[in-house]
Design a protein around this motif. Structure first.
Motif, PDB file in Angstrom:
ATOM      1  N   ARG A 155       0.814  -1.217  -0.021  1.00 43.07           N
ATOM      2  CA  ARG A 155      -0.146   0.133  -0.062  1.00 43.07           C
ATOM      3  C   ARG A 155       0.826   1.237   0.155  1.00 43.07           C
ATOM      4  O   ARG A 155       0.528   2.197  -0.676  1.00 43.07           O
ATOM      5  CB  ARG A 155      -0.855   0.074   1.381  1.00 43.07           C
ATOM      6  CG  ARG A 155      -2.134  -0.876   0.975  1.00 43.07           C
ATOM      7  CD  ARG A 155      -2.669  -0.918   2.295  1.00 43.07           C
ATOM      8  NE  ARG A 155      -4.116  -1.936   2.098  1.00 43.07           N
ATOM      9  CZ  ARG A 155      -4.849  -2.212   3.357  1.00 43.07           C
ATOM     10  NH1 ARG A 155      -4.659  -1.774   4.583  1.00 43.07           N
ATOM     11  NH2 ARG A 155      -5.978  -3.103   3.153  1.00 43.07           N
ATOM     12  N   HIS A 190       1.842  -1.151  12.972  1.00 38.09           N
ATOM     13  CA  HIS A 190       1.049  -0.298  11.948  1.00 38.09           C
ATOM     14  C   HIS A 190      -0.086  -1.068  11.323  1.00 38.09           C
ATOM     15  O   HIS A 190      -1.115  -0.788  11.282  1.00 38.09           O
ATOM     16  CB  HIS A 190       2.057   0.614  10.937  1.00 38.09           C
ATOM     17  CG  HIS A 190       1.164   1.682  10.018  1.00 38.09           C
ATOM     18  ND1 HIS A 190       0.548   2.533  11.026  1.00 38.09           N
ATOM     19  CD2 HIS A 190       1.024   1.778   8.958  1.00 38.09           C
ATOM     20  CE1 HIS A 190      -0.168   3.305   9.913  1.00 38.09           C
ATOM     21  NE2 HIS A 190       0.328   2.950   8.605  1.00 38.09           N
ATOM     22  N   CYS A 194      -3.260   0.317  12.355  1.00 41.19           N
ATOM     23  CA  CYS A 194      -3.977   1.278  11.740  1.00 41.19           C
ATOM     24  C   CYS A 194      -4.012   0.966  10.211  1.00 41.19           C
ATOM     25  O   CYS A 194      -5.494   0.898   9.886  1.00 41.19           O
ATOM     26  CB  CYS A 194      -2.950   2.749  11.893  1.00 41.19           C
ATOM     27  SG  CYS A 194      -3.401   3.925  10.989  1.00 41.19           S
ATOM     28  N   PRO A 200      -8.509   0.053   6.566  1.00 43.27           N
ATOM     29  CA  PRO A 200      -7.228   1.081   7.016  1.00 43.27           C
ATOM     30  C   PRO A 200      -7.787   2.314   7.244  1.00 43.27           C
ATOM     31  O   PRO A 200      -8.620   2.863   6.770  1.00 43.27           O
ATOM     32  CB  PRO A 200      -6.360   1.087   5.731  1.00 43.27           C
ATOM     33  CG  PRO A 200      -7.199   0.643   4.582  1.00 43.27           C
ATOM     34  CD  PRO A 200      -8.040  -0.452   5.290  1.00 43.27           C
ATOM     35  N   ASP A 201      -7.298   2.817   8.676  1.00 41.94           N
ATOM     36  CA  ASP A 201      -7.724   4.146   9.058  1.00 41.94           C
ATOM     37  C   ASP A 201      -6.494   5.269   8.502  1.00 41.94           C
ATOM     38  O   ASP A 201      -5.987   5.877   9.201  1.00 41.94           O
ATOM     39  CB  ASP A 201      -7.745   4.178  10.363  1.00 41.94           C
ATOM     40  CG  ASP A 201      -8.484   5.306  11.156  1.00 41.94           C
ATOM     41  OD1 ASP A 201      -8.888   6.140  10.492  1.00 41.94           O
ATOM     42  OD2 ASP A 201      -8.554   5.344  12.473  1.00 41.94           O
ATOM     43  N   CYS A 202      -6.901   5.626   7.309  1.00 47.89           N
ATOM     44  CA  CYS A 202      -6.087   6.623   6.620  1.00 47.89           C
ATOM     45  C   CYS A 202      -6.055   8.029   7.366  1.00 47.89           C
ATOM     46  O   CYS A 202      -5.084   8.456   7.265  1.00 47.89           O
ATOM     47  CB  CYS A 202      -6.430   6.649   4.970  1.00 47.89           C
ATOM     48  SG  CYS A 202      -6.200   4.997   4.343  1.00 47.89           S
ATOM     49  N   CYS A 205      -3.749   8.082  10.050  1.00 45.27           N
ATOM     50  CA  CYS A 205      -2.562   7.364   9.904  1.00 45.27           C
ATOM     51  C   CYS A 205      -1.256   8.437   9.905  1.00 45.27           C
ATOM     52  O   CYS A 205      -1.726   9.412   8.955  1.00 45.27           O
ATOM     53  CB  CYS A 205      -2.719   6.928   8.453  1.00 45.27           C
ATOM     54  SG  CYS A 205      -1.005   6.045   7.975  1.00 45.27           S
ATOM     55  N   VAL A 207       1.376   8.742   8.296  1.00 48.02           N
ATOM     56  CA  VAL A 207       2.112   8.857   7.050  1.00 48.02           C
ATOM     57  C   VAL A 207       0.983   8.996   5.791  1.00 48.02           C
ATOM     58  O   VAL A 207       1.456   8.629   4.642  1.00 48.02           O
ATOM     59  CB  VAL A 207       3.188   7.498   6.772  1.00 48.02           C
ATOM     60  CG1 VAL A 207       4.144   7.468   7.853  1.00 48.02           C
ATOM     61  CG2 VAL A 207       2.180   6.149   6.788  1.00 48.02           C
ATOM     62  N   ASN A 208      -0.178   9.300   5.857  1.00 44.01           N
ATOM     63  CA  ASN A 208      -0.982   9.349   4.973  1.00 44.01           C
ATOM     64  C   ASN A 208      -0.522  10.292   3.682  1.00 44.01           C
ATOM     65  O   ASN A 208      -0.993  10.297   2.629  1.00 44.01           O
ATOM     66  CB  ASN A 208      -2.356   9.879   5.460  1.00 44.01           C
ATOM     67  CG  ASN A 208      -2.404  10.959   6.102  1.00 44.01           C
ATOM     68  OD1 ASN A 208      -1.708  11.962   6.275  1.00 44.01           O
ATOM     69  ND2 ASN A 208      -3.810  11.332   6.820  1.00 44.01           N
ATOM     70  N   CYS A 211       1.762   8.281   1.504  1.00 44.93           N
ATOM     71  CA  CYS A 211       1.439   6.829   1.000  1.00 44.93           C
ATOM     72  C   CYS A 211       0.205   7.025  -0.186  1.00 44.93           C
ATOM     73  O   CYS A 211      -0.610   7.873  -0.377  1.00 44.93           O
ATOM     74  CB  CYS A 211       0.461   6.266   2.018  1.00 44.93           C
ATOM     75  SG  CYS A 211      -0.487   4.695   1.723  1.00 44.93           S
ATOM     76  N   SER A 213      -1.639   5.135  -1.263  1.00 41.53           N
ATOM     77  CA  SER A 213      -3.057   4.148  -1.328  1.00 41.53           C
ATOM     78  C   SER A 213      -3.901   4.950  -0.536  1.00 41.53           C
ATOM     79  O   SER A 213      -5.200   4.599  -0.280  1.00 41.53           O
ATOM     80  CB  SER A 213      -2.799   3.084  -0.758  1.00 41.53           C
ATOM     81  OG  SER A 213      -1.718   2.250  -1.657  1.00 41.53           O
ATOM     82  N   PHE A 217      -9.747   3.433  -0.458  1.00 41.36           N
ATOM     83  CA  PHE A 217     -10.535   2.149  -0.186  1.00 41.36           C
ATOM     84  C   PHE A 217     -12.117   2.584  -0.295  1.00 41.36           C
ATOM     85  O   PHE A 217     -12.467   3.714   0.020  1.00 41.36           O
ATOM     86  CB  PHE A 217     -10.060   1.532   1.330  1.00 41.36           C
ATOM     87  CG  PHE A 217      -8.553   1.448   1.326  1.00 41.36           C
ATOM     88  CD1 PHE A 217      -7.960   0.052   0.869  1.00 41.36           C
ATOM     89  CD2 PHE A 217      -7.647   2.469   1.549  1.00 41.36           C
ATOM     90  CE1 PHE A 217      -6.820  -0.215   0.938  1.00 41.36           C
ATOM     91  CE2 PHE A 217      -6.442   2.331   1.431  1.00 41.36           C
ATOM     92  CZ  PHE A 217      -5.835   0.670   0.963  1.00 41.36           C
TER      93      PHE A 217
END
Ligand code: SF4
Length: 224
Positions: A155, A190, A194, A200-202, A205, A207-208, A211, A213, A217
């Motif tokens: 991801r 992680h 998360c 996934p709890d973006c 997060c 590092v959103n 990322c 991805s 979702f």
């Protein structure tokens, strides 16, 4: 989107590691153990089983079997029942008792500290050997690639592969060697807390912003 250069990916990986380590400063191997031997047993039991379940089983197991010689002399049928709740118990019992016999016969009852030697033990493949070397001996010989690392690294765009050997190779190129073991623990934390498989709890997060991805979702789309 332009293709990310290797240098840029390395830089992004460093930023991801920094942020995740800040979020999970206590990331560690969740398998309870007090010695390389206990870790070896726990690692074999953890295949297709949760660490929580393994920890419940090993609590009693390690009270009864304290040394490699104890395990090597275990009655296979009794041992199977003692580890039954971890699943695949016949194979696991065979591997643990077989590995213990090798330790007694060839390694003075101790768990060896090299990849080549560990790979000669039944039930120990590269992933398990990486866990043992990194966690019990502090040796960074590789990156542990488990189901969480496969999912999260994919991801995060740190690898485009599905095969664990190729994923590990990609991660070993991106992550500084002295961080290989810590990186594995951090990514597993992680993945559990998360970047879960289903949802996934973006939003939460750390590092959103790094990322590719993030927020892609189905449960995010439903909220649009
Ligand atoms: S932004 Fe979402 S998909 Fe990316 S690592 Fe974080 S939780 Fe996982």
């Amino acid at each position: 989107m332009p293709r990310e250069s290797k240098a840029a990916r390395r830089e992004r990986t460093a930023a991801i590691i920094e942020k995740l380590q800040q979020r999970y400063p206590d990331a560690h191997c969740a398998l309870v153990h007090r010695s390389p031997l206990e870790l070896l047993v726990a690692v074999i039991l953890s295949a297709q089983c949760t660490d929580e379940r393994v920890n419940i089983v090993t609590k009693d197991l390690f009270r009864k079997y304290k040394t490699a010689a104890d395990l090597a002399a275990a009655d296979p049928r009794t041992f199977e029942q003692e580890i039954r709740s971890t699943g695949f118990y016949r194979n696991k019992a065979r591997n643990i008792i077989g590995a213990a016999r090798r330790l007694v016969d060839d390694f003075d009852g101790k768990v060896p500290a090299t990849m080549d030697e560990l790979l000669t033990l039944p039930g120990i493949a590269r992933k398990s050997a990486n866990v043992i070397l990194g966690t019990a001996y502090g040796l960074n010989e590789g990156v542990v690639v488990d189901t969480h690392v496969i999912r999260v690294a994919g991801r995060l765009g740190l690898t485009s592969h599905k095969d664990p050997v190729k994923i590990e190779r990609d991660l070993m190129e991106l992550v500084p060697r002295d961080l290989w073991t810590d990186f594995s623990h951090t990514i597993v934390f992680h993945g559990r807390r998360c970047c879960t498989a289903r949802k996934p709890d973006c939003a939460a997060c750390p590092v959103n912003d790094l990322c590719p991805s993030a927020f892609t979702f189905p449960h995010h789309r439903r909220q649009e």
